[in-house]
Design a protein around this motif. Structure first.
Motif, mmCIF file in Angstrom:
data_model
loop_
_atom_site.group_PDB
_atom_site.id
_atom_site.type_symbol
_atom_site.label_atom_id
_atom_site.label_comp_id
_atom_site.label_asym_id
_atom_site.label_seq_id
_atom_site.Cartn_x
_atom_site.Cartn_y
_atom_site.Cartn_z
ATOM 1 N N ALA A 225 0.828 -1.205 0.000
ATOM 2 C CA ALA A 225 0.000 0.000 0.000
ATOM 3 C C ALA A 225 0.864 1.256 0.000
ATOM 4 C CB ALA A 225 -0.929 -0.003 1.213
ATOM 5 N N ALA A 226 1.901 1.265 0.838
ATOM 6 C CA ALA A 226 2.792 2.422 0.880
ATOM 7 C C ALA A 226 3.554 2.589 -0.425
ATOM 8 C CB ALA A 226 3.766 2.284 2.047
ATOM 9 N N ALA A 227 3.916 1.465 -1.051
ATOM 10 C CA ALA A 227 4.598 1.536 -2.350
ATOM 11 C C ALA A 227 3.697 2.202 -3.385
ATOM 12 C CB ALA A 227 5.000 0.136 -2.812
ATOM 13 N N LEU A 228 2.405 1.864 -3.354
ATOM 14 C CA LEU A 228 1.450 2.497 -4.256
ATOM 15 C C LEU A 228 1.400 3.999 -4.006
ATOM 16 C CD1 LEU A 228 -0.860 2.281 -6.355
ATOM 17 C CD2 LEU A 228 -2.416 1.832 -4.435
ATOM 18 N N GLY A 229 1.365 4.384 -2.737
ATOM 19 C CA GLY A 229 1.353 5.799 -2.403
ATOM 20 C C GLY A 229 2.628 6.497 -2.825
ATOM 21 N N LEU B 105 -9.324 18.089 0.173
ATOM 22 C CA LEU B 105 -10.242 18.948 -0.580
ATOM 23 C C LEU B 105 -9.886 20.420 -0.413
ATOM 24 C CD1 LEU B 105 -13.591 17.095 0.214
ATOM 25 C CD2 LEU B 105 -12.476 17.255 -2.020
ATOM 26 N N ALA B 106 -9.328 20.764 0.749
ATOM 27 C CA ALA B 106 -8.952 22.158 1.020
ATOM 28 C C ALA B 106 -7.538 22.487 0.545
ATOM 29 C CB ALA B 106 -9.062 22.436 2.519
ATOM 30 N N GLY B 107 -6.840 21.504 -0.013
ATOM 31 C CA GLY B 107 -5.496 21.727 -0.494
ATOM 32 C C GLY B 107 -4.446 21.769 0.594
ATOM 33 N N GLU B 108 -4.775 21.229 1.783
ATOM 34 C CA GLU B 108 -3.855 21.262 2.919
ATOM 35 C C GLU B 108 -3.063 19.961 3.069
ATOM 36 O OE1 GLU B 108 -6.598 22.106 5.966
ATOM 37 O OE2 GLU B 108 -6.922 24.192 5.365
ATOM 38 N N GLU B 109 -3.494 18.918 2.424
ATOM 39 C CA GLU B 109 -2.773 17.641 2.353
ATOM 40 C C GLU B 109 -2.941 17.179 0.921
ATOM 41 O OE1 GLU B 109 -2.876 13.071 4.222
ATOM 42 O OE2 GLU B 109 -4.089 14.636 5.140
ATOM 43 N N THR B 110 -1.935 16.542 0.351
ATOM 44 C CA THR B 110 -2.004 16.225 -1.076
ATOM 45 C C THR B 110 -2.728 14.915 -1.346
ATOM 46 O OG1 THR B 110 0.180 17.253 -1.240
ATOM 47 C CG2 THR B 110 -0.662 16.138 -3.195
ATOM 48 N N MET B 111 -2.383 13.879 -0.604
ATOM 49 C CA MET B 111 -2.994 12.574 -0.833
ATOM 50 C C MET B 111 -2.850 11.703 0.406
ATOM 51 S SD MET B 111 -0.189 10.770 -3.393
ATOM 52 C CE MET B 111 -0.459 12.024 -4.639
ATOM 53 N N SER B 112 -3.618 10.621 0.425
ATOM 54 C CA SER B 112 -3.550 9.684 1.541
ATOM 55 C C SER B 112 -3.719 8.264 1.024
ATOM 56 C CB SER B 112 -4.648 9.977 2.575
ATOM 57 O OG SER B 112 -4.625 9.013 3.620
ATOM 58 N N VAL B 113 -2.915 7.351 1.559
ATOM 59 C CA VAL B 113 -3.098 5.924 1.275
ATOM 60 C C VAL B 113 -4.172 5.439 2.231
ATOM 61 C CG1 VAL B 113 -2.005 3.672 1.163
ATOM 62 C CG2 VAL B 113 -0.666 5.718 0.635
ATOM 63 N N ALA B 114 -5.326 5.110 1.695
ATOM 64 C CA ALA B 114 -6.486 4.806 2.532
ATOM 65 C C ALA B 114 -6.565 3.325 2.882
ATOM 66 C CB ALA B 114 -7.770 5.235 1.822
ATOM 67 N N GLN B 115 -6.633 3.067 4.167
ATOM 68 C CA GLN B 115 -6.948 1.719 4.634
ATOM 69 C C GLN B 115 -8.457 1.591 4.777
ATOM 70 O OE1 GLN B 115 -4.084 -0.266 7.411
ATOM 71 N NE2 GLN B 115 -4.020 1.783 8.286
ATOM 72 N N GLU B 116 -8.951 0.386 4.620
ATOM 73 C CA GLU B 116 -10.380 0.146 4.825
ATOM 74 C C GLU B 116 -10.561 -0.337 6.266
ATOM 75 O OE1 GLU B 116 -12.318 1.279 2.713
ATOM 76 O OE2 GLU B 116 -10.846 1.587 1.129
ATOM 77 N N ALA B 117 -10.456 0.610 7.197
ATOM 78 C CA ALA B 117 -10.439 0.274 8.620
ATOM 79 C C ALA B 117 -11.747 -0.370 9.088
ATOM 80 C CB ALA B 117 -10.147 1.527 9.435
ATOM 81 N N TYR B 118 -12.863 0.109 8.575
ATOM 82 C CA TYR B 118 -14.162 -0.469 8.946
ATOM 83 C C TYR B 118 -14.222 -1.943 8.538
ATOM 84 C CZ TYR B 118 -19.284 -1.057 9.012
ATOM 85 O OH TYR B 118 -20.568 -1.498 9.236
ATOM 86 N N ILE C 16 -5.707 -11.973 5.579
ATOM 87 C CA ILE C 16 -6.960 -11.511 4.989
ATOM 88 C C ILE C 16 -6.792 -10.020 4.717
ATOM 89 C CG2 ILE C 16 -9.438 -11.190 5.337
ATOM 90 C CD1 ILE C 16 -9.319 -13.589 7.278
ATOM 91 N N ASP C 17 -6.710 -9.661 3.447
ATOM 92 C CA ASP C 17 -6.445 -8.288 3.034
ATOM 93 C C ASP C 17 -7.732 -7.465 3.068
ATOM 94 O OD1 ASP C 17 -5.581 -5.929 1.893
ATOM 95 O OD2 ASP C 17 -4.490 -6.888 0.255
ATOM 96 N N SER C 18 -7.716 -6.406 3.846
ATOM 97 C CA SER C 18 -8.903 -5.555 3.947
ATOM 98 C C SER C 18 -8.950 -4.482 2.872
ATOM 99 C CB SER C 18 -8.967 -4.899 5.332
ATOM 100 O OG SER C 18 -7.766 -4.228 5.629
ATOM 101 N N GLY C 19 -7.883 -4.381 2.055
ATOM 102 C CA GLY C 19 -7.911 -3.480 0.903
ATOM 103 C C GLY C 19 -7.305 -2.113 1.168
ATOM 104 N N CYS C 20 -6.990 -1.396 0.083
ATOM 105 C CA CYS C 20 -6.441 -0.034 0.181
ATOM 106 C C CYS C 20 -6.694 0.707 -1.121
ATOM 107 C CB CYS C 20 -4.947 -0.064 0.493
ATOM 108 S SG CYS C 20 -3.911 -0.637 -0.880
ATOM 109 N N SER C 21 -6.520 2.029 -1.066
ATOM 110 C CA SER C 21 -6.639 2.874 -2.256
ATOM 111 C C SER C 21 -5.906 4.173 -1.964
ATOM 112 C CB SER C 21 -8.111 3.155 -2.590
ATOM 113 O OG SER C 21 -8.750 3.821 -1.507
ATOM 114 N N VAL C 22 -5.715 4.996 -2.988
ATOM 115 C CA VAL C 22 -5.081 6.297 -2.796
ATOM 116 C C VAL C 22 -6.142 7.382 -2.955
ATOM 117 C CG1 VAL C 22 -3.350 7.928 -3.642
ATOM 118 C CG2 VAL C 22 -2.830 5.481 -3.587
#
Length: 339
Positions: free
Chosen positions: A154-158, A279-292, A315-321
Motif C-alpha cells: 500500500a505504501a509503495a502504491l502511495g 479537498l482544502a489543499g492542505e494535504e495532497t494525498m492519503s493511502v487509505a486503509q479500509e479500517a471499517y 486476509i487483506d482488507s484493501g487499500c486505495s489512494v
C-alpha cells in the motif's frame, strides 16, 4: 440399549453445536462477504469476541471499532467487546488489558491490534483460544490469521503516486523524506519499506538517512517538519507520513514557507479529516486503509475460527489512494460509518 446409545449420541451432538458461534459464512478461507454482512447461516449458539485495539482515541481506530461492532449487530448471537489503550504509546495499559482478558475465561476468541507485537507474542504463548491479529501482525503460532492492509504494498502504491504528483508539480529533483511512527513498530517499518520501494521504482530518491520518528502523533510530526525545513531550506519534493494526523501537522508546519509550497504531503489511513484537508489543499494525498472492513472481517474470522473453520493466514482488507479527485466520495462513505 441401542435406543439409549442413539439418544446419548444425539444429545452430545446438540451440546457440541450449542458451543459454537453462529453467524458468518460457512465457507473456509477468505472472509469476504457481500456488503460485509454476516449472519447467512442459522444460529447454533452464542459466543463472545474480545477486541483489543491499539487505542480507541483516534478517528482511524473508531472505524475499526465500528466495523467490529457492526458484525455483532448483523449477528445477534455474537457478543463483541471493544477496548483500547488511551494512546499508541500506552504500552503498559494495553499489556494489562491483554493479560487480564486472556486469563479471565470470559471470551471465546480474541482480536488484538498489538502496540508491541513481540511483547504480545510472549503474552499469548501457549494459549489455545482463537486469536486474530488486526492492523499489525503478531508473528506467533497462536495467531490463526492476520486481518489488515498489506502495508508495504500500500505504501509503495502511495510512493509511486507521490512521485508522479511531484513531477506534475514541477519538481526536477524528486527527493522524499519520511516522518514515521514509533521506531521499531512493525507497521511503521513496513510502510517505510513500501514508501522507499515505490518512490525509488518511480524514479524518485528516498532519503533513508533522514527519517524522522514522531511516535504517530501530530505535535511531534510538526516538530519533525520544522527540523526538515531547517535542514532543507530550498524545499523537499515529497514528505511521506505514517498516518494522516502527522501529514496534516507537517503540512501546517510548512504553510507559509515558499520553498515548500509545491511539496507533496502524503498521509496514510484516509480518514475524514484527511479527506477534508485534501479537498482544502492542505494535504495532497492519503493511502487509505479500509479500517471499517478490517474490524468487521477480524471479528468474522474469529467467529469462523471458533466454529472450527480454516482461515487464510492473511486476509487483506484493501487499500486505495485518496486524492482531490475522489476525496469527497471517500468522505461520504466514512460519514456513513460513524457520522
Amino acid at each position: 440399549m441401542k435406543k439409549r446409545l442413539l439418544a446419548m449420541l444425539m444429545t452430545g451432538a446438540m451440546v457440541a453445536s450449542l458451543a459454537a458461534c453462529g453467524g458468518g459464512s460457512t465457507t473456509g478461507g477468505d472472509t469476504k462477504t457481500s456488503d460485509n454482512k454476516g449472519g447467512d447461516t442459522a444460529s447454533t449458539g452464542s459466543c463472545s469476541v474480545d477486541v483489543i485495539l491499539k487505542t480507541t482515541a483516534s478517528e482511524y481506530w473508531s472505524y475499526v471499532k465500528a466495523g467490529a461492532e457492526a458484525y455483532a449487530k448483523d449477528n445477534s448471537d455474537v457478543k463483541v467487546e471493544v477496548k483500547g489503550a488511551t494512546s499508541e504509546t500506552a504500552y503498559d495499559e494495553q499489556q494489562n488489558m491483554i493479560e487480564t482478558d486472556l486469563n479471565s475465561g470470559a471470551y471465546d476468541a480474541f482480536v488484538i491490534a498489538p502496540l508491541q507485537a513481540d511483547l504480545v507474542k510472549t503474552l499469548i504463548s501457549g494459549k489455545t483460544d482463537p486469536i486474530i491479529a488486526v492492523d499489525t501482525n503478531i508473528d506467533a503460532p497462536e495467531v490463526l490469521s492476520f486481518v489488515g492492509t498489506g502495508n508495504e504494498d500500500a505504501a509503495a502504491l502511495g510512493g509511486k503516486e507521490a512521485v508522479k504528483a511531484a513531477q506534475d508539480a514541477g519538481w526536477d529533483k524528486v527527493q522524499a523524506i519520511a516522518i514515521s511512527g514509533v521506531q521499531g513498530d512493525g507497521t511503521a517499518t513496513a510502510r517505510l519499506t513500501g514508501y522507499e520501494k515505490g518512490i525509488t521504482e518511480a524514479g524518485g530518491e528516498f532519503l533513508k538517512g533522514e527519517i524522522q520518528y514522531a511516535d504517530a502523533v501530530a505535535d511531534k510530526a510538526a516538530t519533525s517538519m520544522e527540523a526538515i525545513m531547517q535542514n532543507h531550506p530550498k524545499g523537499v519534493a515529497i514528505i511521506v507520513c505514517n498516518n494522516d494526523d502527522m501529514a496534516m501537522a507537517a503540512a501546517r508546519a510548512a504553510k507559509g514557507n515558499a520553498a515548500y509550497a509545491k511539496t507533496i504531503f502524503v498521509g496514510f489511513d484516509g480518514i475524514q479529516s484527511a479527506c477534508n484537508a485534501i479537498l482544502a489543499g492542505e494535504e495532497t494525498m492519503s493511502v487509505a486503509q479500509e479500517a471499517y472492513d478490517m474490524g468487521y472481517k477480524a471479528v468474522e474470522a474469529a467467529v469462523k475460527a471458533v466454529n472450527g473453520e480454516t482461515l487464510d493466514k492473511f486476509i487483506d482488507s484493501g487499500c486505495s489512494v485518496v486524492t482531490k479527485d475522489n476525496a469527497q466520495e471517500r468522505l461520504d462513505t466514512l460519514k456513513g460509518y460513524i457520522g
